[in-house]
Design a protein around this motif. Structure first.
Motif, short mmCIF file in Angstrom:
data_model
loop_
_atom_site.label_atom_id
_atom_site.label_comp_id
_atom_site.label_asym_id
_atom_site.label_seq_id
_atom_site.Cartn_x
_atom_site.Cartn_y
_atom_site.Cartn_z
N VAL A 118 -55.96 -13.87 75.22
CA VAL A 118 -56.27 -15.07 75.50
C VAL A 118 -55.67 -15.66 76.85
O VAL A 118 -56.37 -15.99 77.61
CB VAL A 118 -55.96 -16.10 74.53
CG1 VAL A 118 -56.77 -17.52 75.13
CG2 VAL A 118 -57.07 -15.92 73.21
N ALA A 119 -54.41 -15.89 77.12
CA ALA A 119 -53.83 -16.41 78.47
C ALA A 119 -54.38 -15.50 79.42
O ALA A 119 -54.64 -16.22 80.53
CB ALA A 119 -52.35 -16.48 78.28
N GLU A 120 -54.41 -14.29 79.39
CA GLU A 120 -54.72 -13.38 80.44
C GLU A 120 -56.16 -13.49 80.92
O GLU A 120 -56.51 -13.62 82.02
CB GLU A 120 -54.39 -11.88 80.18
CG GLU A 120 -54.79 -11.01 81.01
CD GLU A 120 -54.53 -9.52 80.75
OE1 GLU A 120 -55.02 -8.46 81.52
OE2 GLU A 120 -53.70 -9.23 80.00
N PHE A 121 -56.87 -13.70 79.86
CA PHE A 121 -58.46 -13.96 80.16
C PHE A 121 -58.59 -15.27 80.98
O PHE A 121 -59.22 -15.38 81.74
CB PHE A 121 -59.27 -14.00 78.80
CG PHE A 121 -60.84 -13.88 79.13
CD1 PHE A 121 -61.57 -13.00 79.78
CD2 PHE A 121 -61.33 -15.13 78.62
CE1 PHE A 121 -62.84 -13.19 79.99
CE2 PHE A 121 -62.56 -15.23 79.01
CZ PHE A 121 -63.50 -14.37 79.78
N ARG A 122 -57.80 -16.23 80.41
CA ARG A 122 -57.92 -17.46 81.03
C ARG A 122 -57.50 -17.55 82.47
O ARG A 122 -58.04 -18.34 83.19
CB ARG A 122 -57.08 -18.57 80.26
CG ARG A 122 -57.82 -18.96 78.71
CD ARG A 122 -56.81 -19.79 78.09
NE ARG A 122 -56.36 -20.89 78.77
CZ ARG A 122 -56.91 -22.09 78.85
NH1 ARG A 122 -58.03 -22.35 78.16
NH2 ARG A 122 -56.13 -23.01 79.56
N GLN A 123 -56.44 -16.76 82.89
CA GLN A 123 -55.91 -16.62 84.17
C GLN A 123 -56.95 -15.86 85.22
O GLN A 123 -57.35 -16.18 86.25
CB GLN A 123 -54.57 -16.00 84.27
CG GLN A 123 -53.94 -15.88 85.70
CD GLN A 123 -53.85 -17.26 86.19
OE1 GLN A 123 -53.07 -17.98 85.52
NE2 GLN A 123 -54.33 -17.49 87.41
N MET A 124 -57.63 -14.78 84.55
CA MET A 124 -58.86 -14.49 85.11
C MET A 124 -59.93 -15.18 85.48
O MET A 124 -60.44 -15.39 86.60
CB MET A 124 -59.44 -13.26 84.55
CG MET A 124 -58.35 -12.09 84.18
SD MET A 124 -58.92 -10.81 83.00
CE MET A 124 -60.11 -9.94 83.92
N CYS A 125 -60.35 -16.25 84.43
CA CYS A 125 -61.18 -17.28 84.66
C CYS A 125 -60.80 -18.47 85.66
O CYS A 125 -61.79 -18.78 86.68
CB CYS A 125 -61.72 -18.01 83.04
SG CYS A 125 -62.18 -17.13 82.01
N ALA A 126 -59.47 -18.61 85.89
CA ALA A 126 -58.97 -19.43 86.83
C ALA A 126 -59.01 -18.97 88.20
O ALA A 126 -59.56 -19.58 89.22
CB ALA A 126 -57.55 -20.06 86.53
N ASP A 127 -58.72 -17.62 88.20
CA ASP A 127 -59.05 -17.07 89.61
C ASP A 127 -60.48 -16.95 90.01
O ASP A 127 -60.64 -17.18 91.11
CB ASP A 127 -58.29 -15.62 89.32
CG ASP A 127 -56.97 -15.45 89.25
OD1 ASP A 127 -56.08 -16.63 89.56
OD2 ASP A 127 -56.35 -14.55 88.57
N TYR A 128 -61.17 -16.80 88.94
CA TYR A 128 -62.62 -16.60 89.61
C TYR A 128 -63.03 -18.06 90.07
O TYR A 128 -63.84 -17.97 91.12
CB TYR A 128 -63.42 -15.92 88.21
CG TYR A 128 -64.98 -16.12 88.63
CD1 TYR A 128 -65.69 -14.97 89.36
CD2 TYR A 128 -65.62 -17.05 88.23
CE1 TYR A 128 -66.55 -15.02 89.40
CE2 TYR A 128 -67.01 -16.89 88.70
CZ TYR A 128 -67.50 -15.93 89.05
OH TYR A 128 -68.97 -15.97 89.20
N ALA A 129 -62.60 -19.05 89.30
CA ALA A 129 -63.21 -20.28 89.67
C ALA A 129 -62.66 -20.79 91.04
O ALA A 129 -63.37 -21.09 91.94
CB ALA A 129 -62.57 -21.39 88.56
N MET A 130 -61.41 -20.33 91.30
CA MET A 130 -60.92 -20.70 92.60
C MET A 130 -61.59 -19.82 93.70
O MET A 130 -61.83 -20.39 94.66
CB MET A 130 -59.41 -20.27 92.80
CG MET A 130 -58.71 -21.29 91.63
SD MET A 130 -58.83 -23.06 92.09
CE MET A 130 -58.02 -22.89 93.68
N GLU A 131 -61.94 -18.58 93.51
CA GLU A 131 -62.73 -17.79 94.50
C GLU A 131 -64.05 -18.71 94.97
O GLU A 131 -64.40 -18.72 95.89
CB GLU A 131 -63.10 -16.36 93.89
CG GLU A 131 -61.76 -15.58 93.95
CD GLU A 131 -62.16 -14.23 93.21
OE1 GLU A 131 -63.50 -13.94 92.89
OE2 GLU A 131 -61.29 -13.48 92.77
N GLN A 132 -64.59 -19.05 93.67
CA GLN A 132 -66.34 -19.82 93.92
C GLN A 132 -66.06 -21.12 94.38
O GLN A 132 -66.90 -21.40 95.48
CB GLN A 132 -66.52 -20.10 92.50
CG GLN A 132 -66.86 -18.81 91.86
CD GLN A 132 -67.91 -18.03 92.31
OE1 GLN A 132 -68.99 -18.33 92.86
NE2 GLN A 132 -67.46 -16.82 92.45
#
Length: 918
Positions: A118-132
């Protein structure tokens, strides 16, 4: 001699063509390099604070035209306020949690979230959001929107999440947060509960069925065997039926049809008979709904009872007056069943499939269950009619797929506990448009509870622990500790750490005698995220600025951010988080249709910027009635471009005629200005007053139309036109010429400032060419203030206003003479004007050089002209002037040739040439 060389022709390097797509990016880069935004904040420091709090756009995908409308409107306001006596910083924000980002990762990047910690997936979500965010930030800046782009607020940051936890804790402390089982909007496609704000309605084709429930215990009112008829458009909920609701005060009948006896509401009997094609109907019994309380019927195909219940939610608007009651799939059903001690039955899982609690249908998707259940009803003889209808049905606004009502255990904010406080605060807010107050008031008035839990991964965890007896634990100590941990580590630790490590050291509870705790796995509704921004952003500023002066968003935010912000703020502080709400409509295509890729009518901001430039898009925003739905198309933008060219050419003409003007040396004292110039300066003051009032009232389209009309009518069609004869012809330092230039200078600088919030790229460019200005950018100036014009009172205004009406009559006469081939250009004309009343005579008598203002070669005010045509205020006759055309001023004059040295010139021009050019 070439007489053209003796004319003071306009000169300017200011280009006629804006070339905005190429020049604007260079200008914006220059603004950044010169730190103009920061310089402006420094300039306005110490002034009254004005805060427009940004509603966060969602960090996913490129900007659409609605984003542009929203951000440009906000920029109008903050730019204006910073020029109108306020300190108006603008902090943009982004909403970053929620399903769309999860979906983007799973679909676009082929991530299987169930195979990743879960924590790894959430970090991927955060990285994607910052790109956007980086992508959208660049696009917002390309619109010319000014703000603290390097220091925005973002809902996924540690500080924001920590503040959000405090809001949750404060609401829990006041008893507003609870966990309960009740039906909520559920999205099988998202596998999560949804709030009302996440629901949108679309047309859906559904089965419409009438079903019978046979009475097994009539409780002395009925004999047994009578059949209650229910109507539903969700056959799949029949397996969850536990009863039938009647209205206690409605009249019901037992109707004999053929060999059957049916129970329906009296008021719906005729309509039902027609629908079911009953030929002979006989009413054999009538009773009030309350008399049927607790009568027992049999479920059509399960061996269980369906009890008759009484509920005020029953109406006679449609159906039979006997309402199918499945407490696991309807809010009204749930509450009425609870009154009878009946627990909710919900045989549908989180993905929308029947469970073993629905024998015969287990493992089937609920929508497929519509046909299976209907077939079963037909098989057992309980189906009276099946047909299909198209109706408005709730859909998940993210996945665009249908939702269902499903009873699950969720966390709620009990809005009803402080609803009256919210309603009172709504009355204290200023609303633009005014109907926004009624809209939000009605939404809150009818709202019970807000479902704030979501069964997703990417979001802020609900900071609740559970004891060994499953009791939820929320205390000041736990909230403060979790908030501190989130501020230090971020919310990912909730999923990384065990519950004991997340609790304060040494924490104990009567609910966990062995010291064993678990934690909640659900996350908060994203509307709770953004709705906490008044605490996370406004109260985290040095100046603590809650309530904000303005929230401005689309009209869909009455159910969204306006609503969630108001709910959390009133819950925590007792007050609304905003003083004013401004809302805008949606952007449609030129034909008024919703934009969609399938229709091929989508207008993308980036393409508009490449074709036309940001200032054209900004001018379009200012031209529309944004509080309603607005339209945009290539044709509409072409019209806006024409308006822009008119304004730009007006600027250019005035700049060109100020080429030899130094305001510190050449300006004429107002008392010495020509009357017409004082009049135009007066007209300018009226424009300034109107425009500033319209800015204050957020009426941007009125600003656009007023300024455009002033440029097109007052200036181009009159003042700039007739003034050429003075500016080009007269001696350079003559009072009449410097008087006009003095007026031009004030008009130009004032309009440039008035339009700076709207078209800042263009006005900043104009500012570079205005002689004598001290500020490095018009953005570092203040709005002009309307003032009293010296030696110009109401009587002068009335006289000049009346003259403009007379001028309209003369223009009509000249146009008719041109059509009749009497004259070609107006300078060929000699006119006689006969006033029809004393007021008009006085006005005409006061004007020297009347012919110049009317752009004719000779104008005579006559007492009587029998051959004149009659108009509204005057009689006018037009004839071709008998004099010769002066080669310098182009006027016809009898004095041409009187000066032997300059035979081609009239005496006025000959004198000027002789004095200054000989």
């Amino acid at each position: 001699m070439n007489y053209k060389d003796t004319l003071l022709m306009p000169k300017t390097a200011f280009p006629m063509r804006g070339n905005l797509p190429n020049k604007e990016p260079i200008r914006r880069q220059d603004w950044e390099e010169r730190n103009l935004y920061e310089k402006n904040l420094e300039r306005t420091k110490g002034r009254p604070l004005f805060i427009l709090h940004d509603g966060p756009p969602y960090a996913n995908g490129d900007l659409h035209i609605g984003h542009a409308l929203n951000k440009i409107l906000k920029d109008f306001i903050t730019r204006y306020k910073s020029m109108a006596g306020f300190h108006a910083p603008y902090v943009p924000g982004w909403d970053t949690h929620g399903l769309p980002i999860e979906t983007a990762l799973t679909k676009k990047k082929k991530i299987d979230r169930k195979k990743i910690p879960v924590a790894e997936f959430r970090q991927m979500c955060a990285d994607y959001a910052m790109e956007q965010i980086d992508n959208q930030r660049d696009q917002f800046k390309q619109l010319g929107v000014r703000g603290e782009w390097d220091n925005p607020y973002i809902t996924l940051t540690k500080e924001y999440e920590a503040a959000q936890i405090k809001v949750f804790g404060e609401m829990a402390k006041k008893g507003y947060i609870y966990k309960g089982l009740k039906p909520v909007y559920w999205s099988p496609s998202s596998e999560s509960a949804l709030a009302e704000a996440e629901i949108e309605y679309q047309d859906k084709r559904s089965p419409s069925i009438y079903v019978t429930f046979e009475t097994s215990d009539g409780k002395g009112l009925l004999e047994g065997g009578e059949k209650f008829i229910i109507w539903t458009t969700t056959p799949w909920t029949i397996p969850a039926n536990l009863g039938i609701s009647l209205h206690p005060n409605l009249e019901y009948v037992v109707a004999a049809v053929n060999d059957e006896k049916y129970v329906v509401a009296h008021d719906l009997l005729d309509q039902l008979a027609e629908e079911l094609e009953w030929e002979e109907v006989k009413v054999i019994k009538t009773f009030k709904g309350q008399e049927a309380d607790k009568i027992v019927t049999k479920h059509p195909f399960y061996d269980r009872e369906s009890i008759i219940m009484l509920g005020d939610h029953v109406t006679t608007e449609a159906g039979t007056g006997c309402v199918h009651t499945a407490p696991g799939h309807g809010e009204d059903d749930f509450y009425v069943a609870r009154e009878y001690g009946i627990d909710a039955l919900c045989p549908i899982d989180e993905k929308g499939y029947f469970t073993e609690e629905a024998p015969g249908f287990a493992g089937m998707f609920y929508d497929n269950g519509n046909k299976a259940v209907t077939d079963k009803l037909d098989e057992v003889g309980a189906l009276l009619l099946l047909k299909f209808i198209t109706h408005s049905y709730p859909h998940d606004w993210r996945t665009k797929k249908p939702t269902i009502f499903r009873a699950t255990s969720q966390w709620f904010a009990s809005i009803k506990d402080f609803r009256q406080d919210i309603l009172q605060e709504i009355k204290e807010v200023n609303w633009y448009p005014h109907w926004g107050e009624t809209r939000l008031y009605n939404m809150v008035r009818d709202r019970e509870d807000w479902c704030i839990s979501r069964q997703r991964t990417w979001g802020v965890p609900i900071p609740v622990f559970y004891g060994e007896d499953k009791t939820p634990i929320i205390t000041d100590e736990t909230i403060e500790h979790v908030s501190h941990l989130f501020k230090e580590h971020g919310s990912n630790i909730w999923f990384d750490w065990e519950a004991e490590k997340l609790l304060p050291e040494g924490f104990s509870s009567e609910h966990s005698p062995n010291g064993i705790f678990t934690k909640e796995n659900d996350i908060m509704d994203v509307w709770f995220d953004s709705g906490s921004s008044h605490e996370a952003v406004l109260m985290n500023r040095e100046d603590h600025v809650r309530p904000a002066d303005v929230y401005l968003e689309g009209s869909d935010q009455y159910r969204g951010w306006f609503n969630s912000s108001l709910s959390t703020s009133v819950a925590v502080t007792g007050k609304a988080p905003y003083k004013t709400i401004v809302s805008h409509g949606f952007v449609l295509d030129g034909d008024g249709r919703k934009m969609s890729k399938s229709l091929g009518n989508v207008m993308v901001p980036s393409k508009v910027l490449k074709q036309l430039g940001a200032d054209i898009l900004r001018l379009w925003v200012s031209s529309v009635d944004y509080q309603a739905d607005v339209r945009i198309s290539q044709d509409i933008l072409k019209q806006v471009s024409e308006s822009y060219r008119k304004i730009r050419n007006t600027f250019r003409f005035m700049l060109a005629n100020l080429a030899d003007f130094d305001p510190n040396i050449d300006a004429v004292d107002e008392a010495d200005m020509e009357p017409i110039d004082r009049y135009m300066v007066y007209r300018l003051q009226a424009l300034i007053a109107d425009v500033r009032e319209e800015y204050d009232q957020y009426e941007f389209s009125s600003i656009f139309h007023q300024v455009h009309n002033f440029c097109a009518v007052d200036l181009s069609s009159f003042y700039l036109d007739f003034a050429k004869d003075i500016l080009y012809i007269e001696e350079k330092n003559s009072n009449s010429r410097r008087s006009i230039q003095t007026a031009y200078y004030e008009i130009l600088t004032s309009i440039v400032k008035l339009l700076t919030p709207i078209i800042p790229h263009t006005t900043d460019e104009v500012w570079e060419y205005i002689p004598g200005v001290e500020e490095e950018s018009v953005q570092l100036t203040d709005m002009p203030k309307s003032r009293k014009v010296e030696q110009f009172g109401q009587s002068e205004q009335q006289k000049w206003d009346h003259f403009m009406n007379v001028r309209n009559d003369v223009l009509k006469a000249l146009e008719e003479a041109r059509n009749d081939k009497v004259i070609g250009k107006s300078l060929e004309a000699k006119i006689k004007i006969t006033p029809k009343d004393n007021e008009t005579k006085q006005v005409l008598d006061m004007i020297p050089n009347l012919h110049q203002l009317l752009i004719v070669s000779e104008a005579i005010v006559s007492e009587n002209d029998t051959g004149a045509k009659e108009y509204k205020h005057v009689l006018v006759s037009v004839e071709k002037h008998a004099g010769e055309k002066c080669e310098r001023c182009w006027m016809s004059s009898h004095t041409v040739g009187e000066n032997e040295k300059y035979e081609e010139l009239c005496t006025r021009c000959a004198h000027i040439v002789e004095e200054h050019y000989a």
